[in-house]
Design a protein around this motif. Structure first.
Motif, PDB file in Angstrom:
ATOM      1  N   GLN A 140       0.835  -1.215   0.000  1.00  0.00           N
ATOM      2  CA  GLN A 140       0.000   0.000   0.000  1.00  0.00           C
ATOM      3  C   GLN A 140       0.860   1.252   0.000  1.00  0.00           C
ATOM      4  O   GLN A 140       0.642   2.176  -0.803  1.00  0.00           O
ATOM      5  CB  GLN A 140      -0.915   0.008   1.226  1.00  0.00           C
ATOM      6  CG  GLN A 140      -1.725   1.292   1.375  1.00  0.00           C
ATOM      7  CD  GLN A 140      -2.429   1.396   2.717  1.00  0.00           C
ATOM      8  OE1 GLN A 140      -2.736   0.375   3.335  1.00  0.00           O
ATOM      9  NE2 GLN A 140      -2.670   2.606   3.182  1.00  0.00           N
ATOM     10  N   ASP A 196      -7.035   0.795   6.259  1.00  0.00           N
ATOM     11  CA  ASP A 196      -5.722   0.223   5.961  1.00  0.00           C
ATOM     12  C   ASP A 196      -5.668  -1.257   6.316  1.00  0.00           C
ATOM     13  O   ASP A 196      -5.065  -2.077   5.600  1.00  0.00           O
ATOM     14  CB  ASP A 196      -4.624   0.962   6.734  1.00  0.00           C
ATOM     15  CG  ASP A 196      -4.325   2.332   6.154  1.00  0.00           C
ATOM     16  OD1 ASP A 196      -4.988   2.726   5.174  1.00  0.00           O
ATOM     17  OD2 ASP A 196      -3.432   3.013   6.689  1.00  0.00           O
ATOM     18  N   HIS A 249      -3.331   4.038  -1.480  1.00  0.00           N
ATOM     19  CA  HIS A 249      -4.415   4.697  -0.750  1.00  0.00           C
ATOM     20  C   HIS A 249      -4.752   6.077  -1.313  1.00  0.00           C
ATOM     21  O   HIS A 249      -5.755   6.669  -0.922  1.00  0.00           O
ATOM     22  CB  HIS A 249      -4.037   4.826   0.729  1.00  0.00           C
ATOM     23  CG  HIS A 249      -2.694   5.444   0.955  1.00  0.00           C
ATOM     24  ND1 HIS A 249      -1.523   4.734   0.782  1.00  0.00           N
ATOM     25  CD2 HIS A 249      -2.331   6.703   1.320  1.00  0.00           C
ATOM     26  CE1 HIS A 249      -0.496   5.525   1.048  1.00  0.00           C
ATOM     27  NE2 HIS A 249      -0.957   6.722   1.369  1.00  0.00           N
ATOM     28  N   SER A 289      -7.670   6.266   4.024  1.00  0.00           N
ATOM     29  CA  SER A 289      -6.544   5.874   4.858  1.00  0.00           C
ATOM     30  C   SER A 289      -6.254   6.909   5.935  1.00  0.00           C
ATOM     31  O   SER A 289      -5.707   6.595   6.996  1.00  0.00           O
ATOM     32  CB  SER A 289      -5.300   5.675   3.988  1.00  0.00           C
ATOM     33  OG  SER A 289      -4.182   5.302   4.759  1.00  0.00           O
TER      34      SER A 289
END
Length: 355
Positions: free
Chosen positions: A126, A175, A132, A144
Motif C-alpha cells: 500500500q 488500511d 491509498h 486511509s
C-alpha cells in the motif's frame, strides 16, 4: 509486570561470565533492557519467513523485496518497504517468557507467522505504491487518513470483510481492511474465489486482483530501507514492555464461557496427567468447526475465529482433557455453536478489541 530496578539481581551479584541471559530467571530477564538482548533477524527462522514472503510477491509479478528487523512488536512503517518482527520470536527463551506473560505467542508457529507477514506485506505494498491515494481504492476500502481507533467493535456476522487474522481485524480501519484482503489474495492455494463466493467482500478481492495485475512489474515509489524503532535502540526493560502490553490488551479479556469450559474440561490437580485441552481442541479442530458451522448455520471461516477464543481461554485457565473424547467433542461442539450464535447475532454483545 515491571520489577523495580533497585531489586535487580545483577545489582547485587553479577552473573557468571559464561552465563548468558537465556539462562536468566524470569525476574532477571524482565529487568533486562530490550537493546541488551543483542539480537538480530539474520540467522533466525524469521529470515526464511521473510524470504518466503518475497518469493510470494515475486511469483505475483510484484517488483518489491521487503526487508525486516527486530523491534518490540509487529508493524510496517509508512516510510520504508519493510516489516518489524517482535523480538521474542528470535529466541526460544523469549518465546517462553512471552507465553508466560501474555498466555500466547503471536506468530510463534511458521504458519501463523506467515499469516501475519502476509498481512504486513499488504501495508508494505500500500505505502510503496501509494495505493491509498487512488480514488477507487478509497471508494472500496475507505480513507486511509481516517484516525486509527484505540479499540474497535467487531461485527462477526459481517460478510463485507475477509477473515484472515483473528478477531475480524479488517473491520478496525481501512488500511487493515486492505492489508487483510491483500493477505488473503496473496496466500498460495487460498482459493479465495470459492471461499468468498457469496460474500460482498469478494468485490474487494476482485479489486485487489485487478490492482495487483496493474502494478505488476512497476517500480515502487518507496525504496529507502530504514529500520524504525529497531531493537538495538529500545532502552526500556522487558518488564516495562510487558506492563504496557498487558495494560493495552486488557480490553481483550473475555471470561463469559469459562464456567462452561470448566464443565467440559478440568483444572483439577487429579487431571494433571491428562492431555491439555488446547491440544485436544487442535486435534479435533476440523471436526468441531464443521459440526458447529452446520449447527449454527454459519460458514467455517467465522466459526474458526470463535474457536480461537475458546483455545485462548483453555490456555489461560490451564485446562486438561480427561474422560471420554466422544463426550468432550460433542459438548465442545455444542458450546462452540452457542458461542458462535451468541457472538454473531447479538449485536448488543459484540466485543471490543484493542488495536
Amino acid at each position: 509486570m515491571a520489577v523495580s530496578r533497585a531489586s535487580h539481581p545483577m545489582r547485587r551479584r553479577r552473573p557468571k561470565a559464561d552465563r548468558g541471559w537465556d539462562a536468566f530467571s524470569d525476574r532477571e530477564l524482565l529487568e533486562l533492557r530490550l537493546k541488551d538482548l543483542d539480537l538480530s533477524l539474520a540467522g533466525t527462522w524469521l529470515e526464511s519467513c521473510l524470504e518466503e514472503l518475497n518469493d510470494d510477491l515475486s511469483a505475483r509479478g510484484l517488483k518489491l523485496r521487503a526487508h525486516g528487523w527486530l523491534s518490540d512488536e509487529w508493524f510496517s512503517p509508512s516510510n520504508t518497504p519493510g516489516i518489524a518482527f517482535p523480538f521474542y520470536l528470535a529466541h526460544p527463551r523469549l518465546m517462553r517468557l512471552e507465553r508466560k506473560m501474555m498466555h500466547a505467542v503471536e506468530g510463534g508457529t511458521r504458519r501463523e507467522c506467515m499469516r501475519i507477514v502476509r498481512h504486513e506485506a499488504g501495508h508494505v505494498i500500500q505505502h510503496a505504491f501509494a495505493l491509498h491515494r487512488r480514488r477507487r481504492w478509497q471508494n472500496v476500502f475507505g480513507l486511509s487518513s481516517q484516525p486509527y481507533p484505540t479499540c474497535y467493535r467487531a461485527n462477526p456476522a459481517s460478510k463485507n470483510y475477509v477473515q484472515h487474522l483473528r478477531r475480524w481485524y479488517a473491520q478496525c480501519h481501512p488500511d487493515e481492511d486492505f492489508a487483510e484482503t491483500f493477505a488473503v489474495w496473496l496466500t498460495p492455494r487460498s482459493n479465495w474465489r470459492k471461499r468468498y463466493a457469496d460474500w460482498p467482500a469478494l468485490k474487494k478481492l476482485d479489486y485487489v486482483d485487478e490492482l495487483m495485475a496493474e502494478i505488476a512489474g512497476a517500480k515502487p515509489h518507496l525504496t529507502a530501507r530504514v529500520e524504525v524503532d529497531p531493537l538495538r535502540k529500545l532502552n526500556f526493560t522487558l518488564g516495562e514492555h510487558y506492563q504496557r502490553k498487558l495494560e493495552h490488551y486488557a480490553i481483550d479479556t473475555t471470561t463469559s464461557f469459562d464456567r462452561d469450559l470448566k464443565r467440559i474440561f478440568s483444572d483439577d490437580a487429579h487431571a494433571a496427567r491428562a492431555p491439555l485441552a488446547t491440544a485436544f481442541i487442535q486435534r479435533n479442530r476440523v471436526e468441531l468447526r464443521k459440526l458447529a458451522a452446520k449447527w449454527a448455520g454459519e460458514d467455517q471461516i467465522t466459526v474458526d475465529a470463535v474457536l480461537d477464543d475458546l483455545v485462548d481461554r483453555c490456555r489461560i485457565l490451564k485446562l486438561r482433557a480427561p474422560g471420554s473424547a466422544h463426550h468432550m467433542r460433542h459438548n465442545l461442539a455444542a458450546l462452540l455453536t452457542g458461542k458462535a450464535v451468541h457472538s454473531l447475532y447479538n449485536s448488543s454483545r459484540r466485543q471490543w478489541f484493542a488495536v
